[in-house]
Design a protein around this motif. Sequence first.
Motif, PDB file in Angstrom:
ATOM      1  N   GLY A   1       0.812  -1.208   0.000  1.00  0.00           N
ATOM      2  CA  GLY A   1       0.000   0.000   0.000  1.00  0.00           C
ATOM      3  C   GLY A   1       0.845   1.257   0.000  1.00  0.00           C
ATOM      4  N   GLU A   2       1.925   1.259   0.767  1.00  0.00           N
ATOM      5  CA  GLU A   2       2.809   2.420   0.816  1.00  0.00           C
ATOM      6  C   GLU A   2       3.462   2.692  -0.538  1.00  0.00           C
ATOM      7  OE1 GLU A   2       5.363   1.182   3.939  1.00  0.00           O
ATOM      8  OE2 GLU A   2       4.193   2.178   5.518  1.00  0.00           O
ATOM      9  N   ALA A   3       3.613   1.635  -1.335  1.00  0.00           N
ATOM     10  CA  ALA A   3       4.181   1.799  -2.684  1.00  0.00           C
ATOM     11  C   ALA A   3       3.145   2.279  -3.691  1.00  0.00           C
ATOM     12  CB  ALA A   3       4.786   0.475  -3.155  1.00  0.00           C
ATOM     13  N   GLY A   4       1.902   2.449  -3.247  1.00  0.00           N
ATOM     14  CA  GLY A   4       0.852   2.931  -4.135  1.00  0.00           C
ATOM     15  C   GLY A   4       0.324   1.895  -5.091  1.00  0.00           C
ATOM     16  N   LEU A   5       0.433   0.617  -4.751  1.00  0.00           N
ATOM     17  CA  LEU A   5       0.069  -0.451  -5.683  1.00  0.00           C
ATOM     18  C   LEU A   5      -1.275  -1.116  -5.399  1.00  0.00           C
ATOM     19  CD1 LEU A   5       3.522  -2.245  -6.113  1.00  0.00           C
ATOM     20  CD2 LEU A   5       2.291  -0.910  -7.817  1.00  0.00           C
ATOM     21  N   LEU A   6      -1.921  -0.762  -4.294  1.00  0.00           N
ATOM     22  CA  LEU A   6      -3.163  -1.450  -3.944  1.00  0.00           C
ATOM     23  C   LEU A   6      -4.374  -0.834  -4.629  1.00  0.00           C
ATOM     24  CD1 LEU A   6      -2.883  -2.187  -0.119  1.00  0.00           C
ATOM     25  CD2 LEU A   6      -2.655  -3.802  -2.010  1.00  0.00           C
ATOM     26  N   ARG A   7      -5.327  -1.712  -4.976  1.00  0.00           N
ATOM     27  CA  ARG A   7      -6.595  -1.263  -5.537  1.00  0.00           C
ATOM     28  C   ARG A   7      -7.641  -1.025  -4.447  1.00  0.00           C
ATOM     29  NH1 ARG A   7      -7.021  -2.328 -11.056  1.00  0.00           N
ATOM     30  NH2 ARG A   7      -5.465  -3.765 -11.908  1.00  0.00           N
ATOM     31  N   MET A   8      -7.356  -1.419  -3.233  1.00  0.00           N
ATOM     32  CA  MET A   8      -8.330  -1.367  -2.142  1.00  0.00           C
ATOM     33  C   MET A   8      -7.597  -1.035  -0.856  1.00  0.00           C
ATOM     34  SD  MET A   8      -8.951  -5.500  -1.830  1.00  0.00           S
ATOM     35  CE  MET A   8      -9.328  -5.585  -3.587  1.00  0.00           C
ATOM     36  N   SER A   9      -8.329  -0.968   0.246  1.00  0.00           N
ATOM     37  CA  SER A   9      -7.703  -0.650   1.517  1.00  0.00           C
ATOM     38  C   SER A   9      -6.794  -1.792   1.967  1.00  0.00           C
ATOM     39  CB  SER A   9      -8.767  -0.401   2.586  1.00  0.00           C
ATOM     40  OG  SER A   9      -9.449  -1.600   2.907  1.00  0.00           O
ATOM     41  N   ILE A  10      -5.850  -1.452   2.817  1.00  0.00           N
ATOM     42  CA  ILE A  10      -4.915  -2.441   3.342  1.00  0.00           C
ATOM     43  C   ILE A  10      -5.661  -3.517   4.122  1.00  0.00           C
ATOM     44  CG2 ILE A  10      -3.028  -2.782   5.001  1.00  0.00           C
ATOM     45  CD1 ILE A  10      -2.069   0.070   4.168  1.00  0.00           C
ATOM     46  N   GLU A  11      -6.650  -3.099   4.905  1.00  0.00           N
ATOM     47  CA  GLU A  11      -7.399  -4.062   5.716  1.00  0.00           C
ATOM     48  C   GLU A  11      -8.160  -5.058   4.837  1.00  0.00           C
ATOM     49  OE1 GLU A  11      -7.065  -0.864   6.368  1.00  0.00           O
ATOM     50  OE2 GLU A  11      -5.891  -1.173   8.203  1.00  0.00           O
ATOM     51  N   ARG A  12      -8.820  -4.543   3.792  1.00  0.00           N
ATOM     52  CA  ARG A  12      -9.574  -5.441   2.919  1.00  0.00           C
ATOM     53  C   ARG A  12      -8.634  -6.362   2.155  1.00  0.00           C
ATOM     54  NH1 ARG A  12     -14.443  -3.653  -1.081  1.00  0.00           N
ATOM     55  NH2 ARG A  12     -15.516  -3.654   0.917  1.00  0.00           N
ATOM     56  N   ALA A  13      -7.526  -5.847   1.665  1.00  0.00           N
ATOM     57  CA  ALA A  13      -6.564  -6.680   0.934  1.00  0.00           C
ATOM     58  C   ALA A  13      -5.997  -7.764   1.841  1.00  0.00           C
ATOM     59  CB  ALA A  13      -5.440  -5.813   0.369  1.00  0.00           C
ATOM     60  N   THR A  14      -5.712  -7.409   3.089  1.00  0.00           N
ATOM     61  CA  THR A  14      -5.191  -8.397   4.039  1.00  0.00           C
ATOM     62  C   THR A  14      -6.195  -9.515   4.255  1.00  0.00           C
ATOM     63  OG1 THR A  14      -3.860  -6.713   5.169  1.00  0.00           O
ATOM     64  CG2 THR A  14      -4.330  -8.742   6.385  1.00  0.00           C
ATOM     65  N   ARG A  15      -7.446  -9.148   4.483  1.00  0.00           N
ATOM     66  CA  ARG A  15      -8.484 -10.171   4.688  1.00  0.00           C
ATOM     67  C   ARG A  15      -8.646 -11.051   3.459  1.00  0.00           C
ATOM     68  NH1 ARG A  15     -11.069  -5.872   7.540  1.00  0.00           N
ATOM     69  NH2 ARG A  15     -12.235  -5.263   5.688  1.00  0.00           N
TER      70      ARG A  15
END
Length: 230
Positions: free
Chosen positions: A129-143
């Motif tokens: 997420g810090e690299a700007g690569l996520l399409r969604m929130s960190i919490e949702r991606a983790t789950r």
Amino acid sequence: MAITRAQILAAAAGLLAEGGREAVSTRAVCAAAGIQAPTLYRLFGDKEGLLDAVASYGFEDYLADKQALVSHSEDPVADLRRAWDLHIDFGLSHPAFYSLMYGEARSGRQSTAGRTAIAMLHQLITRIGEAGLLRMSIERATRLVHLNGMGTILSLLALPPTERDPELPAIALEHVLRTIIKGGPPLPSGTVAGRAVALREVLRQYGTPSLSPNEGALLAEWLDRITNAT
């Protein structure tokens, strides 16, 4: 006392590996460890406390390897791939421990080892997420990553070894990565969602001193809505 605790955990882990959860009775563990029941209860509280400690004991080496991935690599996506492979390998090669951690969860509770592993996964996803690569929130991606990894392993463990498709874990991983990670280079100045993820993480780390707690919570909710809207 530390030696006694180690002896009990080693005995219980051996019983678990050989016969599954049902083999880890307090009587069998006491006999294998050469102790009396009061000693076991004094150290672990009850059988569930013992099983929780056994899960952590069996997962110790895996957690150490995963922590190294979180701390030292410079490529967060490659780290996530390695962590996934490590997770799959552990689950398939140590089915009794894995089922104890994830497959037999009590309502509203999770093993200590399981919580630790998810926290480390969250760290890996945070770096993406810090690299700007996520399409969604960190919490949702983790789950999402956690649920797919756990589901893949438990589904394969439910099949006889001869019927398991060895390529499925890799296919599942690629599907997850396509879902959570944007294409292209890591550009924090990319899409609105990417910027929202990055800002959400900065606020999580450093807080919002110029906002009231309610305002900070509202801003966090808005940012999560933006990042999860894709």
